[in-house]
Design a protein around this motif. Structure first.
Motif, mmCIF file in Angstrom:
data_model
loop_
_atom_site.group_PDB
_atom_site.id
_atom_site.type_symbol
_atom_site.label_atom_id
_atom_site.label_comp_id
_atom_site.label_asym_id
_atom_site.label_seq_id
_atom_site.Cartn_x
_atom_site.Cartn_y
_atom_site.Cartn_z
ATOM 1 N N ASP A 174 31.253 -17.092 99.365
ATOM 2 C CA ASP A 174 30.292 -16.395 100.218
ATOM 3 C C ASP A 174 30.967 -15.644 101.362
ATOM 4 O OD1 ASP A 174 28.078 -17.326 98.773
ATOM 5 O OD2 ASP A 174 27.930 -19.139 99.997
ATOM 6 N N PHE A 175 32.205 -16.015 101.713
ATOM 7 C CA PHE A 175 32.891 -15.402 102.841
ATOM 8 C C PHE A 175 33.140 -13.918 102.619
ATOM 9 C CE2 PHE A 175 33.308 -19.650 104.033
ATOM 10 C CZ PHE A 175 33.818 -19.748 105.310
ATOM 11 N N GLY A 176 33.266 -13.493 101.378
ATOM 12 C CA GLY A 176 33.517 -12.088 101.070
ATOM 13 C C GLY A 176 32.253 -11.289 100.806
ATOM 14 N N LYS A 177 31.094 -11.932 100.814
ATOM 15 C CA LYS A 177 29.832 -11.222 100.599
ATOM 16 C C LYS A 177 29.393 -10.568 101.901
ATOM 17 C CE LYS A 177 28.095 -14.205 96.941
ATOM 18 N NZ LYS A 177 27.029 -15.162 96.559
ATOM 19 N N LEU A 198 26.045 -17.570 113.019
ATOM 20 C CA LEU A 198 27.191 -17.858 112.172
ATOM 21 C C LEU A 198 28.019 -18.922 112.877
ATOM 22 C CD1 LEU A 198 28.747 -17.058 109.584
ATOM 23 C CD2 LEU A 198 29.939 -15.352 110.967
ATOM 24 N N ASN A 199 28.053 -20.116 112.302
ATOM 25 C CA ASN A 199 28.696 -21.268 112.941
ATOM 26 C C ASN A 199 29.863 -21.779 112.117
ATOM 27 O OD1 ASN A 199 26.516 -21.543 114.974
ATOM 28 N ND2 ASN A 199 25.302 -22.046 113.181
ATOM 29 N N ALA A 200 30.953 -22.103 112.789
ATOM 30 C CA ALA A 200 32.124 -22.726 112.159
ATOM 31 C C ALA A 200 32.477 -23.939 113.008
ATOM 32 C CB ALA A 200 33.291 -21.754 112.096
ATOM 33 N N ILE A 201 32.058 -25.106 112.543
ATOM 34 C CA ILE A 201 32.199 -26.328 113.325
ATOM 35 C C ILE A 201 33.128 -27.296 112.608
ATOM 36 C CG2 ILE A 201 30.942 -28.253 114.375
ATOM 37 C CD1 ILE A 201 30.204 -25.453 115.502
ATOM 38 N N THR A 240 38.927 -20.637 110.188
ATOM 39 C CA THR A 240 37.859 -21.459 109.623
ATOM 40 C C THR A 240 38.361 -22.436 108.567
ATOM 41 O OG1 THR A 240 37.368 -19.778 107.960
ATOM 42 C CG2 THR A 240 36.116 -19.667 110.024
ATOM 43 N N SER A 241 39.674 -22.584 108.444
ATOM 44 C CA SER A 241 40.231 -23.394 107.355
ATOM 45 C C SER A 241 39.837 -24.866 107.417
ATOM 46 C CB SER A 241 41.755 -23.253 107.308
ATOM 47 O OG SER A 241 42.328 -23.733 108.507
ATOM 48 N N THR A 242 39.536 -25.385 108.591
ATOM 49 C CA THR A 242 39.151 -26.797 108.710
ATOM 50 C C THR A 242 37.702 -26.961 109.161
ATOM 51 O OG1 THR A 242 39.972 -26.896 110.973
ATOM 52 C CG2 THR A 242 41.515 -27.529 109.224
ATOM 53 N N SER A 243 36.921 -25.907 109.029
ATOM 54 C CA SER A 243 35.552 -25.916 109.545
ATOM 55 C C SER A 243 34.504 -25.942 108.440
ATOM 56 C CB SER A 243 35.306 -24.665 110.395
ATOM 57 O OG SER A 243 36.218 -24.593 111.443
ATOM 58 N N MET A 244 33.344 -26.471 108.793
ATOM 59 C CA MET A 244 32.150 -26.345 107.969
ATOM 60 C C MET A 244 31.438 -25.105 108.497
ATOM 61 S SD MET A 244 30.164 -27.550 105.592
ATOM 62 C CE MET A 244 30.722 -29.218 105.370
ATOM 63 N N VAL A 245 31.236 -24.111 107.641
ATOM 64 C CA VAL A 245 30.668 -22.835 108.074
ATOM 65 C C VAL A 245 29.250 -22.701 107.543
ATOM 66 C CG1 VAL A 245 30.922 -20.329 107.982
ATOM 67 C CG2 VAL A 245 32.958 -21.776 108.137
ATOM 68 N N SER A 279 35.249 -11.058 107.778
ATOM 69 C CA SER A 279 35.691 -9.998 108.693
ATOM 70 C C SER A 279 35.297 -10.307 110.132
ATOM 71 C CB SER A 279 35.152 -8.635 108.257
ATOM 72 O OG SER A 279 33.745 -8.562 108.393
ATOM 73 N N VAL A 280 34.159 -10.932 110.343
ATOM 74 C CA VAL A 280 33.730 -11.294 111.697
ATOM 75 C C VAL A 280 34.668 -12.344 112.285
ATOM 76 C CG1 VAL A 280 31.909 -12.421 113.046
ATOM 77 C CG2 VAL A 280 31.323 -10.636 111.400
ATOM 78 N N PHE A 281 34.943 -13.409 111.516
ATOM 79 C CA PHE A 281 35.851 -14.443 112.007
ATOM 80 C C PHE A 281 37.247 -13.879 112.248
ATOM 81 C CE2 PHE A 281 32.897 -17.619 109.898
ATOM 82 C CZ PHE A 281 32.419 -18.141 111.087
ATOM 83 N N SER A 282 37.707 -13.011 111.366
ATOM 84 C CA SER A 282 39.028 -12.405 111.517
ATOM 85 C C SER A 282 39.093 -11.545 112.777
ATOM 86 C CB SER A 282 39.357 -11.571 110.283
ATOM 87 O OG SER A 282 40.584 -10.929 110.430
ATOM 88 N N GLU A 283 38.069 -10.745 113.005
ATOM 89 C CA GLU A 283 38.007 -9.874 114.173
ATOM 90 C C GLU A 283 38.070 -10.685 115.474
ATOM 91 O OE1 GLU A 283 34.562 -7.211 116.294
ATOM 92 O OE2 GLU A 283 34.749 -7.047 114.124
#
Length: 80
Positions: free
Chosen positions: A50-53, A68-71, A34-39, A25-29
């Motif tokens: 874990d994304f839905g927890k 919260l990192n998405a690299i 994040t489809s090509t990222s290491m989170v 929800s944070v990334f969506s907002e």
């Protein structure tokens, strides 16, 4: 409420969220793909489930600050 430092290769933002929010929800907002990222969350790599927890389920206590990192890890060298 928690404070979340959201970092990508191109974005640096700090937002406030409830412990019942999720990384998804944070990334969506913020409109972050994040489809090509290491989170990772505070250095721990997040798996797809874990994304839905909630942050509470991910052991982020109320009143704290989390990173919260998405690299994108891409090989920059071209091969010929």
């Amino acid at each position: 409420m928690i404070s979340i430092n959201v970092r990508t290769n191109t974005t640096r933002r700090t937002i406030s969220a409830d412990v019942t929010s999720t990384p998804r929800s944070v990334f969506s907002e913020l409109g972050i793909d994040t489809s090509t990222s290491m989170v990772n969350l505070d250095g721990a790599i997040l798996r797809a489930d874990d994304f839905g927890k909630t942050f509470e389920e991910l052991r982020v206590p109320d009143g704290s600050t989390a990173n919260l990192n998405a690299i994108v890890k891409a090989d920059g060298a071209a091969t010929i």
